[in-house]
Design a protein around this motif. Structure first.
Motif, PDB file in Angstrom:
ATOM      1  N   ASN A 118       0.813  -1.226   0.188  1.00 43.87           N
ATOM      2  CA  ASN A 118       0.021  -0.004  -0.092  1.00 43.87           C
ATOM      3  C   ASN A 118       0.833   1.343  -0.140  1.00 43.87           C
ATOM      4  OD1 ASN A 118      -2.563   1.495   0.261  1.00 43.87           O
ATOM      5  ND2 ASN A 118      -2.138   1.862   2.333  1.00 43.87           N
ATOM      6  N   LYS A 119       1.873   1.142   0.680  1.00 44.78           N
ATOM      7  CA  LYS A 119       3.009   2.421   0.682  1.00 44.78           C
ATOM      8  C   LYS A 119       3.433   2.579  -0.536  1.00 44.78           C
ATOM      9  CE  LYS A 119       6.852   4.138   3.305  1.00 44.78           C
ATOM     10  NZ  LYS A 119       7.733   3.933   4.565  1.00 44.78           N
ATOM     11  N   VAL A 120       3.983   1.447  -1.370  1.00 44.50           N
ATOM     12  CA  VAL A 120       4.514   1.498  -2.746  1.00 44.50           C
ATOM     13  C   VAL A 120       3.232   2.127  -3.675  1.00 44.50           C
ATOM     14  CG1 VAL A 120       5.439   0.440  -4.566  1.00 44.50           C
ATOM     15  CG2 VAL A 120       5.830  -0.269  -2.308  1.00 44.50           C
ATOM     16  N   GLU A 121       2.072   1.899  -3.395  1.00 44.23           N
ATOM     17  CA  GLU A 121       1.288   2.205  -4.394  1.00 44.23           C
ATOM     18  C   GLU A 121       0.923   3.908  -4.190  1.00 44.23           C
ATOM     19  OE1 GLU A 121      -1.595  -1.642  -4.846  1.00 44.23           O
ATOM     20  OE2 GLU A 121      -2.476   0.056  -3.583  1.00 44.23           O
ATOM     21  N   LYS A 122       1.006   4.428  -2.777  1.00 48.18           N
ATOM     22  CA  LYS A 122       0.874   5.436  -2.725  1.00 48.18           C
ATOM     23  C   LYS A 122       1.779   6.563  -2.994  1.00 48.18           C
ATOM     24  CE  LYS A 122      -2.346   5.211   1.495  1.00 48.18           C
ATOM     25  NZ  LYS A 122      -2.252   5.456   3.187  1.00 48.18           N
ATOM     26  N   VAL A 123       2.998   5.973  -3.046  1.00 53.83           N
ATOM     27  CA  VAL A 123       4.258   6.877  -3.536  1.00 53.83           C
ATOM     28  C   VAL A 123       4.241   6.890  -5.203  1.00 53.83           C
ATOM     29  CG1 VAL A 123       6.784   6.443  -4.143  1.00 53.83           C
ATOM     30  CG2 VAL A 123       6.202   6.083  -2.010  1.00 53.83           C
ATOM     31  N   LEU A 124       3.762   5.816  -5.865  1.00 55.53           N
ATOM     32  CA  LEU A 124       3.412   6.008  -7.215  1.00 55.53           C
ATOM     33  C   LEU A 124       2.313   7.037  -7.572  1.00 55.53           C
ATOM     34  CD1 LEU A 124       3.668   2.232  -8.063  1.00 55.53           C
ATOM     35  CD2 LEU A 124       5.402   4.109  -8.722  1.00 55.53           C
ATOM     36  N   GLU A 125       1.191   7.012  -6.715  1.00 54.92           N
ATOM     37  CA  GLU A 125      -0.017   7.693  -7.068  1.00 54.92           C
ATOM     38  C   GLU A 125       0.288   9.073  -6.658  1.00 54.92           C
ATOM     39  OE1 GLU A 125      -2.934   5.672  -5.026  1.00 54.92           O
ATOM     40  OE2 GLU A 125      -3.311   4.141  -6.548  1.00 54.92           O
ATOM     41  N   ALA A 126       1.310   9.601  -6.051  1.00 53.11           N
ATOM     42  CA  ALA A 126       1.631  10.740  -5.634  1.00 53.11           C
ATOM     43  C   ALA A 126       2.138  11.596  -6.902  1.00 53.11           C
ATOM     44  CB  ALA A 126       2.866  10.741  -4.560  1.00 53.11           C
ATOM     45  N   ASN A 127       2.691  10.809  -7.943  1.00 53.22           N
ATOM     46  CA  ASN A 127       3.199  11.550  -9.077  1.00 53.22           C
ATOM     47  C   ASN A 127       2.048  12.209  -9.848  1.00 53.22           C
ATOM     48  OD1 ASN A 127       3.796  11.297 -12.147  1.00 53.22           O
ATOM     49  ND2 ASN A 127       5.886  11.354 -11.176  1.00 53.22           N
ATOM     50  N   GLU A 128       2.161  13.340 -10.547  1.00 51.63           N
ATOM     51  CA  GLU A 128       1.039  13.823 -11.125  1.00 51.63           C
ATOM     52  C   GLU A 128       0.739  13.374 -12.501  1.00 51.63           C
ATOM     53  OE1 GLU A 128       3.186  17.887 -11.076  1.00 51.63           O
ATOM     54  OE2 GLU A 128       1.572  18.683  -9.509  1.00 51.63           O
ATOM     55  N   MET A 129       1.532  12.537 -13.091  1.00 52.97           N
ATOM     56  CA  MET A 129       1.182  11.811 -14.227  1.00 52.97           C
ATOM     57  C   MET A 129       0.354  10.673 -13.931  1.00 52.97           C
ATOM     58  SD  MET A 129       2.276  13.692 -16.625  1.00 52.97           S
ATOM     59  CE  MET A 129       3.191  15.207 -16.586  1.00 52.97           C
ATOM     60  N   VAL A 130       0.335   9.959 -12.727  1.00 44.89           N
ATOM     61  CA  VAL A 130      -0.434   8.806 -12.452  1.00 44.89           C
ATOM     62  C   VAL A 130      -2.005   8.952 -11.739  1.00 44.89           C
ATOM     63  CG1 VAL A 130      -0.176   6.797 -10.797  1.00 44.89           C
ATOM     64  CG2 VAL A 130       1.875   7.807 -11.983  1.00 44.89           C
ATOM     65  N   LYS A 131      -2.680   8.324 -12.510  1.00 40.30           N
ATOM     66  CA  LYS A 131      -4.171   8.326 -12.002  1.00 40.30           C
ATOM     67  C   LYS A 131      -4.361   7.302 -11.016  1.00 40.30           C
ATOM     68  CE  LYS A 131      -8.719   8.225 -13.858  1.00 40.30           C
ATOM     69  NZ  LYS A 131      -9.706   8.314 -14.958  1.00 40.30           N
ATOM     70  N   SER A 132      -3.791   5.908 -11.334  1.00 37.06           N
ATOM     71  CA  SER A 132      -3.950   4.875 -10.087  1.00 37.06           C
ATOM     72  C   SER A 132      -2.796   4.023 -10.257  1.00 37.06           C
ATOM     73  CB  SER A 132      -5.298   4.252 -10.270  1.00 37.06           C
ATOM     74  OG  SER A 132      -5.400   3.636 -11.584  1.00 37.06           O
ATOM     75  N   ALA A 133      -2.624   3.319  -9.319  1.00 36.55           N
ATOM     76  CA  ALA A 133      -1.303   2.391  -9.367  1.00 36.55           C
ATOM     77  C   ALA A 133      -1.827   0.963  -8.574  1.00 36.55           C
ATOM     78  CB  ALA A 133      -0.218   2.866  -8.633  1.00 36.55           C
ATOM     79  N   GLN A 134      -1.540  -0.202  -8.933  1.00 38.56           N
ATOM     80  CA  GLN A 134      -1.736  -1.423  -8.308  1.00 38.56           C
ATOM     81  C   GLN A 134      -0.335  -2.007  -8.399  1.00 38.56           C
ATOM     82  OE1 GLN A 134      -4.590  -3.832 -10.078  1.00 38.56           O
ATOM     83  NE2 GLN A 134      -4.626  -5.429  -8.424  1.00 38.56           N
ATOM     84  N   VAL A 135       0.037  -2.546  -6.963  1.00 38.15           N
ATOM     85  CA  VAL A 135       1.485  -3.130  -6.975  1.00 38.15           C
ATOM     86  C   VAL A 135       1.030  -4.652  -6.261  1.00 38.15           C
ATOM     87  CG1 VAL A 135       3.597  -3.214  -5.748  1.00 38.15           C
ATOM     88  CG2 VAL A 135       2.555  -0.919  -6.660  1.00 38.15           C
ATOM     89  N   TYR A 136       1.619  -5.462  -6.645  1.00 37.09           N
ATOM     90  CA  TYR A 136       1.728  -6.930  -6.391  1.00 37.09           C
ATOM     91  C   TYR A 136       2.858  -7.610  -6.411  1.00 37.09           C
ATOM     92  CZ  TYR A 136       0.885  -8.286 -10.880  1.00 37.09           C
ATOM     93  OH  TYR A 136       0.894  -8.442 -12.509  1.00 37.09           O
ATOM     94  N   LEU A 137       2.910  -8.768  -5.584  1.00 37.02           N
ATOM     95  CA  LEU A 137       4.298  -9.549  -5.761  1.00 37.02           C
ATOM     96  C   LEU A 137       3.770 -10.934  -6.479  1.00 37.02           C
ATOM     97  CD1 LEU A 137       5.130  -9.353  -1.739  1.00 37.02           C
ATOM     98  CD2 LEU A 137       6.521  -8.430  -3.702  1.00 37.02           C
ATOM     99  N   THR A 138       4.771 -11.322  -7.210  1.00 36.86           N
ATOM    100  CA  THR A 138       4.420 -12.602  -7.875  1.00 36.86           C
ATOM    101  C   THR A 138       5.269 -13.696  -7.181  1.00 36.86           C
ATOM    102  OG1 THR A 138       6.674 -12.492  -9.197  1.00 36.86           O
ATOM    103  CG2 THR A 138       4.631 -11.319 -10.177  1.00 36.86           C
ATOM    104  N   VAL A 139       4.738 -14.882  -7.657  1.00 35.42           N
ATOM    105  CA  VAL A 139       5.141 -16.297  -6.979  1.00 35.42           C
ATOM    106  C   VAL A 139       6.682 -16.344  -7.020  1.00 35.42           C
ATOM    107  CG1 VAL A 139       4.786 -18.792  -6.921  1.00 35.42           C
ATOM    108  CG2 VAL A 139       2.918 -17.354  -7.340  1.00 35.42           C
ATOM    109  N   ASN A 140       7.258 -16.048  -8.178  1.00 37.23           N
ATOM    110  CA  ASN A 140       8.701 -16.085  -8.433  1.00 37.23           C
ATOM    111  C   ASN A 140       9.404 -15.000  -7.781  1.00 37.23           C
ATOM    112  OD1 ASN A 140       8.126 -14.246 -10.119  1.00 37.23           O
ATOM    113  ND2 ASN A 140       8.787 -15.177 -12.077  1.00 37.23           N
ATOM    114  N   GLY A 141       9.152 -14.073  -6.951  1.00 31.17           N
ATOM    115  CA  GLY A 141       9.795 -13.318  -6.384  1.00 31.17           C
ATOM    116  C   GLY A 141       9.794 -11.774  -7.060  1.00 31.17           C
TER     117      GLY A 141
END
Length: 239
Positions: free
Chosen positions: A75-98
Motif C-alpha cells: 500500500n505504501k508503494v502504491e501511494k508513492v506512485l500515485e503521488a506523481n502528477e502523471m499517475v491516475k492510479s497504481a496497483q502493486v503486487y508480488l509474483t510467486v517467483n519473487g
C-alpha cells in the motif's frame, strides 16, 4: 483398554500438516524480491516512463530488490506512485517467483491550455502538468481561462470525444467568456461560435446538417463564421 489407532494416526497427520504449512509460510516470507517491473495500462502515450517510476521508488523507498517480501508494504508503494502528477492510479503486487509488479494507469488529457500558464485538462476535469516525455494531440484551449470556464470546456470536450466526426475536426477552443466558446476546425477556415455548452446535441445536429449541405453545394469556402448560438438554426456570416 483398547487403543483407537485411527485417532492417533489422524492426530499425527494433523500435526505433520501443521508443521509443513508453518514451514512453507516461513519459507515464503523469508524470500526476497529479485526484480521489479512496470506495466502501463491503457494507451501507449507515456507521460511517465519506466525509468522515472524506478527512480521515484528508489528516491522514496530505496532499492526494492533483495528486500524480504514480508518487509514490503504494498500500500505504501502504491501511494508513492500515485503521488506523481502523471499517475491516475497504481496497483502493486508480488509474483510467486519473487517479482514486484507495478501496474500504472496514467492520467488522460482531453485538452491543452495555452496562456499565462500551460497545462492539460484531464478526463477528471482537473489540471494536469505538461510532460517532457510526450505531447498529447488534443484541442488547444485559449482565451479567458478560469475554473468555471474550464469546467465548461471539460463538458464540451467530453461531448466531442464521444463523436468521431467532431473529435477529428475540432482542434481548438477559444474562451471568449465563461459561457461563450468559439471553435477552430481542422480543415475549414471559418470559426464556429458555439456560445454556451447547453443543448450541445441539438446544436451539432443542426451543424452536421448544415455541413453536409454546404459540402454538397461547395459553399464552405464562402463563410468566415458559423454560429450555433441560436435555437434550432445555424447562422452564417459570409466573407
Amino acid at each position: 483398554m483398547k487403543i483407537n489407532w485411527n485417532y492417533i494416526k489422524l492426530g499425527f497427520l494433523l500435526v505433520l500438516l501443521s508443521g509443513v504449512y508453518t514451514f512453507c509460510v516461513e519459507r515464503h516470507q523469508s524470500k526476497k524480491i529479485i526484480n521489479s517491473t512496470v506495466e502501463f495500462i491503457g494507451e501507449d502515450n507515456l507521460f511517465i516512463t519506466q525509468q522515472t517510476v524506478n527512480k521515484l521508488l528508489i528516491q522514496n523507498l530505496g532499492s526494492l530488490t533483495n528486500v524480504p517480501k514480508d518487509a514490503l508494504v504494498l500500500n505504501k508503494v502504491e501511494k508513492v506512485l500515485e503521488a506523481n502528477e502523471m499517475v491516475k492510479s497504481a496497483q502493486v503486487y508480488l509474483t510467486v517467483n519473487g517479482g514486484l509488479t507495478s501496474k500504472i494507469v496514467q492520467r488522460k488529457p482531453l485538452g491543452r491550455i495555452e496562456g499565462n500558464s500551460n497545462f492539460y485538462l484531464d478526463d477528471d476535469g482537473k489540471r494536469m502538468p505538461l510532460s517532457s516525455n510526450h505531447s498529447a494531440r488534443v484541442p488547444i484551449i485559449t482565451g479567458k481561462i478560469t475554473d468555471e470556464s474550464l469546467q465548461n470546456c471539460y463538458a464540451f470536450l467530453n461531448f466531442i470525444n464521444a463523436d468521431d466526426f467532431l473529435k477529428k475536426n475540432i482542434i481548438g477552443i477559444n474562451v471568449v467568456d465563461t459561457n461563450d466558446l468559439q471553435l477552430k476546425l481542422r480543415l475549414e477556415d471559418y470559426v464556429v461560435n458555439l456560445g454556451s455548452v447547453n443543448n450541445l446535441e441539438a446544436k451539432f445536429n443542426n451543424y452536421k446538417a448544415f455541413y453536409s449541405k454546404a459540402i454538397k453545394d461547395k459553399a464552405l469556402g464562402g463563410y468566415k463564421a458559423v454560429s450555433l448560438e441560436y435555437n434550432n438554426q445555424v447562422v452564417c456570416t459570409k466573407i
